[in-house]
Design a protein around this motif. Structure first.
Motif, PDB file in Angstrom:
ATOM      1  N   GLY A 173       0.811  -1.203   0.000  1.00  0.00           N
ATOM      2  CA  GLY A 173       0.000   0.000   0.000  1.00  0.00           C
ATOM      3  C   GLY A 173       0.850   1.261   0.000  1.00  0.00           C
ATOM      4  O   GLY A 173       2.084   1.207   0.008  1.00  0.00           O
ATOM      5  N   LYS A 174       0.198   2.400   0.032  1.00  0.00           N
ATOM      6  CA  LYS A 174       0.901   3.683  -0.034  1.00  0.00           C
ATOM      7  C   LYS A 174       1.548   4.002   1.313  1.00  0.00           C
ATOM      8  O   LYS A 174       0.876   4.016   2.342  1.00  0.00           O
ATOM      9  CB  LYS A 174      -0.076   4.793  -0.416  1.00  0.00           C
ATOM     10  CG  LYS A 174       0.601   6.146  -0.633  1.00  0.00           C
ATOM     11  CD  LYS A 174      -0.409   7.196  -1.076  1.00  0.00           C
ATOM     12  CE  LYS A 174       0.260   8.532  -1.311  1.00  0.00           C
ATOM     13  NZ  LYS A 174      -0.714   9.569  -1.754  1.00  0.00           N
ATOM     14  N   PRO A 175       2.865   4.259   1.327  1.00  0.00           N
ATOM     15  CA  PRO A 175       3.529   4.628   2.582  1.00  0.00           C
ATOM     16  C   PRO A 175       3.252   6.089   2.933  1.00  0.00           C
ATOM     17  O   PRO A 175       3.601   6.991   2.174  1.00  0.00           O
ATOM     18  CB  PRO A 175       5.021   4.390   2.275  1.00  0.00           C
ATOM     19  CG  PRO A 175       5.137   4.549   0.797  1.00  0.00           C
ATOM     20  CD  PRO A 175       3.817   4.119   0.205  1.00  0.00           C
ATOM     21  N   THR A 176       2.607   6.329   4.050  1.00  0.00           N
ATOM     22  CA  THR A 176       2.243   7.687   4.454  1.00  0.00           C
ATOM     23  C   THR A 176       2.672   7.938   5.899  1.00  0.00           C
ATOM     24  O   THR A 176       2.888   6.999   6.675  1.00  0.00           O
ATOM     25  CB  THR A 176       0.728   7.911   4.347  1.00  0.00           C
ATOM     26  OG1 THR A 176       0.052   7.038   5.270  1.00  0.00           O
ATOM     27  CG2 THR A 176       0.231   7.636   2.936  1.00  0.00           C
ATOM     28  N   GLU A 177       2.766   9.200   6.265  1.00  0.00           N
ATOM     29  CA  GLU A 177       3.084   9.562   7.644  1.00  0.00           C
ATOM     30  C   GLU A 177       2.006   9.052   8.608  1.00  0.00           C
ATOM     31  O   GLU A 177       2.298   8.661   9.732  1.00  0.00           O
ATOM     32  CB  GLU A 177       3.213  11.085   7.769  1.00  0.00           C
ATOM     33  CG  GLU A 177       4.485  11.653   7.163  1.00  0.00           C
ATOM     34  CD  GLU A 177       4.618  13.137   7.415  1.00  0.00           C
ATOM     35  OE1 GLU A 177       5.346  13.517   8.364  1.00  0.00           O
ATOM     36  OE2 GLU A 177       3.994  13.918   6.671  1.00  0.00           O
ATOM     37  N   ARG A 178       0.770   9.069   8.149  1.00  0.00           N
ATOM     38  CA  ARG A 178      -0.331   8.618   8.999  1.00  0.00           C
ATOM     39  C   ARG A 178      -0.156   7.161   9.402  1.00  0.00           C
ATOM     40  O   ARG A 178      -0.556   6.765  10.499  1.00  0.00           O
ATOM     41  CB  ARG A 178      -1.653   8.817   8.250  1.00  0.00           C
ATOM     42  CG  ARG A 178      -2.890   8.487   9.090  1.00  0.00           C
ATOM     43  CD  ARG A 178      -4.149   8.811   8.322  1.00  0.00           C
ATOM     44  NE  ARG A 178      -5.338   8.513   9.110  1.00  0.00           N
ATOM     45  CZ  ARG A 178      -6.578   8.700   8.697  1.00  0.00           C
ATOM     46  NH1 ARG A 178      -6.789   9.190   7.471  1.00  0.00           N
ATOM     47  NH2 ARG A 178      -7.597   8.407   9.475  1.00  0.00           N
ATOM     48  N   LYS A 179       0.459   6.376   8.524  1.00  0.00           N
ATOM     49  CA  LYS A 179       0.697   4.961   8.819  1.00  0.00           C
ATOM     50  C   LYS A 179       1.964   4.758   9.646  1.00  0.00           C
ATOM     51  O   LYS A 179       2.267   3.628  10.037  1.00  0.00           O
ATOM     52  CB  LYS A 179       0.809   4.165   7.515  1.00  0.00           C
ATOM     53  CG  LYS A 179      -0.477   4.092   6.708  1.00  0.00           C
ATOM     54  CD  LYS A 179      -0.243   3.310   5.421  1.00  0.00           C
ATOM     55  CE  LYS A 179      -1.505   3.248   4.569  1.00  0.00           C
ATOM     56  NZ  LYS A 179      -1.273   2.527   3.288  1.00  0.00           N
ATOM     57  N   GLY A 180       2.725   5.822   9.868  1.00  0.00           N
ATOM     58  CA  GLY A 180       3.939   5.725  10.669  1.00  0.00           C
ATOM     59  C   GLY A 180       5.231   5.754   9.881  1.00  0.00           C
ATOM     60  O   GLY A 180       6.321   5.659  10.462  1.00  0.00           O
ATOM     61  N   TYR A 181       5.137   5.907   8.571  1.00  0.00           N
ATOM     62  CA  TYR A 181       6.350   5.938   7.750  1.00  0.00           C
ATOM     63  C   TYR A 181       7.085   7.263   7.947  1.00  0.00           C
ATOM     64  O   TYR A 181       6.461   8.322   8.135  1.00  0.00           O
ATOM     65  CB  TYR A 181       6.003   5.744   6.280  1.00  0.00           C
ATOM     66  CG  TYR A 181       5.616   4.322   5.938  1.00  0.00           C
ATOM     67  CD1 TYR A 181       6.581   3.375   5.613  1.00  0.00           C
ATOM     68  CD2 TYR A 181       4.281   3.924   5.953  1.00  0.00           C
ATOM     69  CE1 TYR A 181       6.232   2.074   5.300  1.00  0.00           C
ATOM     70  CE2 TYR A 181       3.917   2.623   5.648  1.00  0.00           C
ATOM     71  CZ  TYR A 181       4.900   1.702   5.326  1.00  0.00           C
ATOM     72  OH  TYR A 181       4.552   0.405   5.032  1.00  0.00           O
ATOM     73  N   LYS A 182       8.416   7.176   7.875  1.00  0.00           N
ATOM     74  CA  LYS A 182       9.262   8.347   8.060  1.00  0.00           C
ATOM     75  C   LYS A 182      10.043   8.653   6.785  1.00  0.00           C
ATOM     76  O   LYS A 182      10.019   7.889   5.827  1.00  0.00           O
ATOM     77  CB  LYS A 182      10.226   8.108   9.228  1.00  0.00           C
ATOM     78  CG  LYS A 182       9.538   7.896  10.571  1.00  0.00           C
ATOM     79  CD  LYS A 182      10.552   7.682  11.679  1.00  0.00           C
ATOM     80  CE  LYS A 182       9.874   7.479  13.031  1.00  0.00           C
ATOM     81  NZ  LYS A 182      10.860   7.289  14.122  1.00  0.00           N
ATOM     82  N   SER A 183      10.742   9.772   6.804  1.00  0.00           N
ATOM     83  CA  SER A 183      11.524  10.193   5.650  1.00  0.00           C
ATOM     84  C   SER A 183      12.805   9.363   5.552  1.00  0.00           C
ATOM     85  O   SER A 183      13.618   9.348   6.478  1.00  0.00           O
ATOM     86  CB  SER A 183      11.875  11.677   5.761  1.00  0.00           C
ATOM     87  OG  SER A 183      12.568  12.115   4.619  1.00  0.00           O
ATOM     88  N   GLY A 184      12.957   8.664   4.429  1.00  0.00           N
ATOM     89  CA  GLY A 184      14.138   7.828   4.212  1.00  0.00           C
ATOM     90  C   GLY A 184      14.805   8.165   2.898  1.00  0.00           C
ATOM     91  O   GLY A 184      14.342   9.027   2.136  1.00  0.00           O
ATOM     92  N   LEU A 185      15.883   7.481   2.611  1.00  0.00           N
ATOM     93  CA  LEU A 185      16.667   7.736   1.408  1.00  0.00           C
ATOM     94  C   LEU A 185      15.892   7.355   0.152  1.00  0.00           C
ATOM     95  O   LEU A 185      15.304   6.286   0.067  1.00  0.00           O
ATOM     96  CB  LEU A 185      17.969   6.939   1.461  1.00  0.00           C
ATOM     97  CG  LEU A 185      18.891   7.041   0.235  1.00  0.00           C
ATOM     98  CD1 LEU A 185      19.458   8.447   0.121  1.00  0.00           C
ATOM     99  CD2 LEU A 185      20.015   6.012   0.329  1.00  0.00           C
ATOM    100  N   THR A 186      15.882   8.261  -0.824  1.00  0.00           N
ATOM    101  CA  THR A 186      15.309   7.991  -2.131  1.00  0.00           C
ATOM    102  C   THR A 186      16.339   8.331  -3.204  1.00  0.00           C
ATOM    103  O   THR A 186      17.260   9.113  -2.970  1.00  0.00           O
ATOM    104  CB  THR A 186      14.025   8.803  -2.383  1.00  0.00           C
ATOM    105  OG1 THR A 186      14.334  10.205  -2.309  1.00  0.00           O
ATOM    106  CG2 THR A 186      12.958   8.475  -1.346  1.00  0.00           C
ATOM    107  N   ILE A 187      16.166   7.742  -4.382  1.00  0.00           N
ATOM    108  CA  ILE A 187      17.055   7.994  -5.515  1.00  0.00           C
ATOM    109  C   ILE A 187      16.209   8.504  -6.666  1.00  0.00           C
ATOM    110  O   ILE A 187      15.214   7.881  -7.040  1.00  0.00           O
ATOM    111  CB  ILE A 187      17.800   6.720  -5.955  1.00  0.00           C
ATOM    112  CG1 ILE A 187      18.565   6.096  -4.784  1.00  0.00           C
ATOM    113  CG2 ILE A 187      18.744   7.022  -7.113  1.00  0.00           C
ATOM    114  CD1 ILE A 187      19.652   6.963  -4.217  1.00  0.00           C
ATOM    115  N   SER A 188      16.598   9.649  -7.239  1.00  0.00           N
ATOM    116  CA  SER A 188      15.868  10.202  -8.374  1.00  0.00           C
ATOM    117  C   SER A 188      16.828  10.964  -9.270  1.00  0.00           C
ATOM    118  O   SER A 188      17.590  11.812  -8.795  1.00  0.00           O
ATOM    119  CB  SER A 188      14.752  11.134  -7.882  1.00  0.00           C
ATOM    120  OG  SER A 188      14.051  11.693  -8.973  1.00  0.00           O
ATOM    121  N   GLY A 189      16.779  10.635 -10.559  1.00  0.00           N
ATOM    122  CA  GLY A 189      17.627  11.343 -11.516  1.00  0.00           C
ATOM    123  C   GLY A 189      19.107  11.216 -11.242  1.00  0.00           C
ATOM    124  O   GLY A 189      19.873  12.134 -11.536  1.00  0.00           O
ATOM    125  N   GLY A 190      19.500  10.085 -10.683  1.00  0.00           N
ATOM    126  CA  GLY A 190      20.910   9.870 -10.397  1.00  0.00           C
ATOM    127  C   GLY A 190      21.417  10.589  -9.174  1.00  0.00           C
ATOM    128  O   GLY A 190      22.625  10.693  -8.969  1.00  0.00           O
TER     129      GLY A 190
END
Length: 271
Positions: free
Chosen positions: A99-116
Motif C-alpha cells: 500500500g501507499k507509505p504515508t506519515e499517517r501509517k507511521g512511515y518516516k523520511s528515508g533515502l530515495t534515488i531520483s535522476g541519479g
C-alpha cells in the motif's frame, strides 16, 4: 533543451505523479490480473533461497538518520509481505500488498534515488525490500514481469557488497512496481522479518525443484570516458541440474554501464 511537463515546477511534478498513479489503477482494474493476496501460517516446507540484507549501511555522506528511518519503514512493510503465498498463475505485486507509505501509517523520511541523485522522502528506503525479494526470485523459475533499474548511475562506493552490482530495483508508489508471475505448477511463499541489523528473507516452495540457480558477475572493470568514469560488467544466471551438478543454461541478465558519481581517485581504471 525544452523541459518536460513534470520538470517545470513542483506542482507539475505532483500532477504528473498523480496521473501515473491513476493510470496504474485503471490498467490493473481492466487487466483481470490474478494478484497474490492470501497469506498462510502454514509455512511451505522447501527453502529455495534465503538472504539477509544489512539495514544500516554507510552510503557516502548520506545522513545516518535516514538509515534509522529506513529501518522503521521496513518494519512497517514487512508484515504486509510476510507469509504471502503465490499460487500458480498469480502475480506478486509489492505495492498491492504494502500500500501507499504515508506519515499517517507511521512511515518516516528515508533515502530515495531520483535522476541519479540521492534525496529523501516519506517511505524512503523501500527499494532495499524489493532488492531482497528480487535477489531471491532470481533463484527460482518464477517469471519477473515488472522490474525497474536505477543502475544507470553508481552512486555510492561498495560497502560490504554481497550481491552483484546491477541486481537492484527501483520502485515508486504505485506506478513503478516490482512484480513477478508464477507460471509454474508449484506454490511459492515469501517469508520476511527484521532483526536489529538485518532484513531477512526466505522464498519457499511446496516441493523440491529439479534445478538450482547461481547469479554471478563477470568482466567487471571501470573505464574512463571523457571526464567521467563508468562501472562495467555483466551479470549471468546459471541454471544447474540438481542431480548431475551440470550447468544446463547460462544467460546474461544484465549488462552494466553505470556512471560513477563518487570520488574515483582510488579506483583502478581498466581491466
Amino acid at each position: 533543451m525544452r523541459k518536460l511537463f513534470c520538470e517545470i515546477s513542483p506542482l507539475t511534478y505532483k500532477i504528473s505523479v498523480e496521473k501515473e498513479r491513476t493510470l496504474r489503477i485503471c490498467k490493473d482494474f481492466i487487466s483481470n490480473v490474478l494478484f497474490a493476496e492470501e497469506k498462510s501460517d502454514d509455512i511451505l516446507p522447501i527453502v529455495i533461497n534465503k538472504h539477509n540484507s544489512l539495514i544500516r549501511r554507510k552510503l557516502g555522506n548520506v545522513d545516518m538518520e535516514l538509515q534509522e528511518n529506513k529501518a522503521n519503514n521496513l518494519s512497517l512493510a514487512a508484515p504486509m509481505i510476510n507469509k504471502i503465498c503465490i499460487k500458480p498463475n498469480e502475480v506478486f505485486s509489492f505495492w498491492k500488498l504494502v500500500g501507499k507509505p504515508t506519515e499517517r501509517k507511521g512511515y518516516k523520511s528515508g533515502l530515495t534515488i531520483s535522476g541519479g541523485k540521492s534525496s529523501s522522502g516519506i517511505g524512503g528506503g523501500m527499494c532495499q525490500f524489493t532488492n531482497l525479494i528480487h535477489w531471491m526470485v532470481l533463484h527460482t523459475p518464477l517469471t519477473i514481469i515488472e522490474h525497474h533499474h536505477h543502475d544507470a548511475y553508481d552512486l555510492f562506493p561498495d560497502f560490504n557488497r554481497q550481491i552483484p552490482f546491477g541486481t537492484g530495483t527501483s520502485i515508486m508508489y504505485n506506478y513503478l512496481d516490482y512484480r513477478f508471475k508464477n507460471e509454474t505448477k508449484n506454490t511459492y511463499q515469501i517469508i520476511v522479518y527484521l532483526t536489529n541489523d538485518y532484513l531477512c528473507g526466505e522464498i519457499r516452495c511446496d516441493s523440491k525443484l529439479n534445478v538450482k540457480y547461481h547469479i554471478e558477475s563477470e568482466d567487471e572493470y571501470f573505464s574512463k570516458e571523457g571526464d567521467d568514469v563508468y562501472r562495467n560488467g555483466k551479470v549471468f544466471r546459471k541454471e544447474i541440474d540438481v542431480k548431475t551438478g551440470k550447468c544446463i543454461n547460462k544467460e546474461c541478465i544484465r549488462i552494466n554501464h553505470a556512471k560513477v558519481m563518487y570520488d574515483t581517485v582510488n579506483i583502478k581504471i581498466g581491466k
